[in-house]
Design an enzyme around this catalytic site. Sequence first.
Site, short mmCIF file in Angstrom:
data_model
loop_
_atom_site.label_atom_id
_atom_site.label_comp_id
_atom_site.label_asym_id
_atom_site.label_seq_id
_atom_site.Cartn_x
_atom_site.Cartn_y
_atom_site.Cartn_z
N HIS A 86 -1.05 2.71 5.20
CA HIS A 86 -2.06 2.97 4.18
C HIS A 86 -2.36 1.67 3.45
CE1 HIS A 86 -4.58 5.40 1.68
NE2 HIS A 86 -3.90 5.13 0.59
N HIS A 96 -10.68 -0.73 1.02
CA HIS A 96 -10.28 0.67 1.10
C HIS A 96 -11.53 1.53 1.24
CE1 HIS A 96 -8.30 4.35 0.75
NE2 HIS A 96 -7.49 4.13 -0.28
N PHE A 155 -4.86 10.22 -3.60
CA PHE A 155 -4.72 10.76 -4.94
C PHE A 155 -4.55 12.28 -4.87
CE2 PHE A 155 -7.37 7.27 -7.28
CZ PHE A 155 -6.34 6.37 -7.10
N GLU A 166 5.30 3.01 0.16
CA GLU A 166 5.10 3.22 1.59
C GLU A 166 6.20 2.52 2.40
OE1 GLU A 166 1.57 3.26 4.96
OE2 GLU A 166 1.25 2.13 3.10
N LYS A 171 -6.88 -2.70 5.82
CA LYS A 171 -7.60 -2.72 4.54
C LYS A 171 -7.70 -4.15 3.99
CE LYS A 171 -6.62 1.99 2.91
NZ LYS A 171 -5.76 2.52 4.00
N CYS A 226 -8.05 9.73 -0.38
CA CYS A 226 -7.89 8.67 0.61
C CYS A 226 -7.29 9.16 1.93
CB CYS A 226 -7.02 7.56 0.05
SG CYS A 226 -7.52 7.04 -1.60
#
Length: 415
Positions: free
Chosen positions: A304, A342, A401, A315, A337, A165
């Site tokens: 994010h 996403h 990830f 976050e 998002k 991501c």
Amino acid sequence: MNSTIRRVVVTGLGAITPIGHSVDETWNNFLAGVCGIGPITQFDTSEYRAKLAAEVKNFNPRDYMDKSEMVRSDRNAQLGLAAACQAMEDSGIEGTIAPERMAVYFGSGIGGIKTFSEEHTKLVEKGPRRVSPYFVPMMIPNMAAGTIAIRFNCQNAAIPAVTACASGSNAIGEALRAIRHGYADAAITGGGEAAIDPTGVAGFVNMQALSTAEDPDAASLPFDKRRGGFVIGEGAAALVLEEYEHAVARGAKIYGEVVGYGSTCDAYHITAPRPDADGGARAMKQAMEEAGYIAEDVVYINAHGTGTPLNDAAETIAIKKALGEEKAREAYISSTKSMVGHMLGAAGAIEAVACLKALQEGIIPPTLNLKEPDPACDLNYVPNTPVKADITLALSNSLGFGGHNACLAFRKVVL
């Protein structure tokens, strides 16, 4: 190589997203709170627990390539090339720079998974002779970068960032460094993804990463206590980065300056963020230090903000660590998002575009459908309605990830 640190500006933008086939359409729909999430149409979801996605609607690759090129390219590369074509047209840089000084840094987290699924089905059902001879070049995640380089005769480095991501943000950051240090004078950068596919969705939902909500307005819920996973999206965004003096000399339109980049790894877990959020905070601090952050800066953070329980809380901790508690509470933060889902390897790219537009227009896009704030997420996430603010520094966070953390920093250009 140039030993001096050179300034890098953005002179072209392009986007194909679930809420628009251009930067302007996407940006206007961000401000209008348009939700691009709906039932998956690309395959039958009757046996799937996750039934929603943020799909790009009515995209015709023939608008950007001929039929022969279309049939030998995955949707991922098609979307990436489309965004790059828009950005290059917007920049007007073609013909002003030697091919060997023009680079491509373009990210994809997964690559041609649609091709992989389709050709594997052929292998199982019809045998090995029916697998396409284009299978490998259509599948590999570097092919969007390669296709873009071929189209625009970019003979400098052509490198994909493949950091889940964080791919789009890492691509932009590495392009920044290449130009800063004299390895290139300009670059087409960004990211693309097209993973709304039976195999991809099955994998994400079985690892309990996806929202299983069936209401599009209650599915992608960053920083909301009802959040239960992300909504998979697709699309692409591209930026043309250019050495400042080169851009000024040719009279280019300049959207903003890329002033900082942080890249770290949690070195903790294959999917979960570090509970102490140290890696994400360090990436933000690196970008802020390069950007010359001062206490007087008015900061916007495009988070994010995936809408997963672990990410959003971690976050929030990272932002507090990076800015300090007081300044974190003063910052404007939002997750786009909430509207486009996403977009995986394309997420950082479209979020960089949102940062540049927010700087340019003085408007913060909202976090849509944030109705029940989570006590663990207690900052200003600009819920539901855009806010006017004369921001001086925009940060874009991407957390992937594998523990990949990237942060980009942008400012308005000061001549």
